[in-house]
Design a protein around this motif. Structure first.
Motif, PDB file in Angstrom:
ATOM      1  N   PRO A  90       0.857  -1.400  -0.052  1.00  0.00           N
ATOM      2  CA  PRO A  90       0.082   0.249  -0.087  1.00  0.00           C
ATOM      3  C   PRO A  90       0.911   1.422  -0.201  1.00  0.00           C
ATOM      4  N   VAL A  91       0.861   2.397  -1.090  1.00  0.00           N
ATOM      5  CA  VAL A  91       0.705   3.750  -0.588  1.00  0.00           C
ATOM      6  C   VAL A  91      -0.019   4.807  -0.145  1.00  0.00           C
ATOM      7  N   SER A  92       0.989   5.586   0.583  1.00  0.00           N
ATOM      8  CA  SER A  92      -0.510   6.682   0.133  1.00  0.00           C
ATOM      9  C   SER A  92      -0.462   7.756  -0.337  1.00  0.00           C
ATOM     10  N   PHE A  93       1.208   7.895  -1.486  1.00  0.00           N
ATOM     11  CA  PHE A  93       1.207   9.365  -1.998  1.00  0.00           C
ATOM     12  C   PHE A  93       2.053   8.484  -3.526  1.00  0.00           C
ATOM     13  N   PHE A  94       2.167   9.398  -4.382  1.00  0.00           N
ATOM     14  CA  PHE A  94       2.748   8.894  -5.576  1.00  0.00           C
ATOM     15  C   PHE A  94       4.247   8.522  -5.752  1.00  0.00           C
ATOM     16  N   TYR A  95       4.917   9.271  -4.909  1.00  0.00           N
ATOM     17  CA  TYR A  95       6.133   8.599  -4.666  1.00  0.00           C
ATOM     18  C   TYR A  95       6.326   8.068  -3.190  1.00  0.00           C
ATOM     19  N   ALA A  96       6.971   6.365  -3.228  1.00  0.00           N
ATOM     20  CA  ALA A  96       7.148   5.876  -2.137  1.00  0.00           C
ATOM     21  C   ALA A  96       8.409   4.657  -1.705  1.00  0.00           C
ATOM     22  N   GLU A  97       8.866   4.753  -0.642  1.00  0.00           N
ATOM     23  CA  GLU A  97       9.720   3.763  -0.288  1.00  0.00           C
ATOM     24  C   GLU A  97       8.817   2.233  -0.136  1.00  0.00           C
ATOM     25  N   CYS A  98      10.329   1.559  -1.274  1.00  0.00           N
ATOM     26  CA  CYS A  98       9.772  -0.559  -1.297  1.00  0.00           C
ATOM     27  C   CYS A  98       9.934  -0.365   0.507  1.00  0.00           C
TER      28      CYS A  98
END
Length: 125
Positions: A90-98
């Protein structure tokens, strides 16, 4: 006056009007007397505030075939996929860290959806 809030509502209003126009055009082509239900898919990263969209929809639909329609909205979770290790999360923004390997090569694979899934109409004779 909170101008960003007004701009957001104006955006949702234009989207609501577009939904009503598209749904009513389809309903008219199918000989409908009214539209009873509209089902939308609005991903959490689609750039729409669902509650504002619901509020605007009721105004946009007044006097149309969709005036009494129930607006059902599915809000799929946003998910990313790591370009290095292949993990999905799951992500909450367009830029994320694995969260597994800490890579920043993350591609959004869901959550940007915005579509009219289905409409239910009441047909004329």
């Amino acid at each position: 006056m909170n101008e960003p809030g007004i701009k957001a509502v104006m955006h949702e209003m234009s989207v609501a009007i577009s939904i009503v126009d598209a749904v009513c055009e389809t309903a008219r082509k199918d000989g409908a007397l009214s539209v009873s239900r509209i089902e939308l898919v609005v991903g959490r990263l689609a750039g729409l505030q669902v509650e504002s969209l619901r509020f605007c929809f009721s105004s946009a639909a007044k006097g149309t075939l969709a005036e009494d329609a129930v607006l059902a909205v599915e809000e799929p979770e946003a998910r990313g996929e790591c370009g290095d290790c292949g993990s999905r999360f799951p992500v909450s923004f367009f830029y994320a860290e694995c969260p597994v390997c800490r890579s920043l090569k993350v591609r959004i694979v869901s959550g940007e959806e915005f579509m009219i899934q289905s409409i239910i109409i009441e047909e004329g004779e």
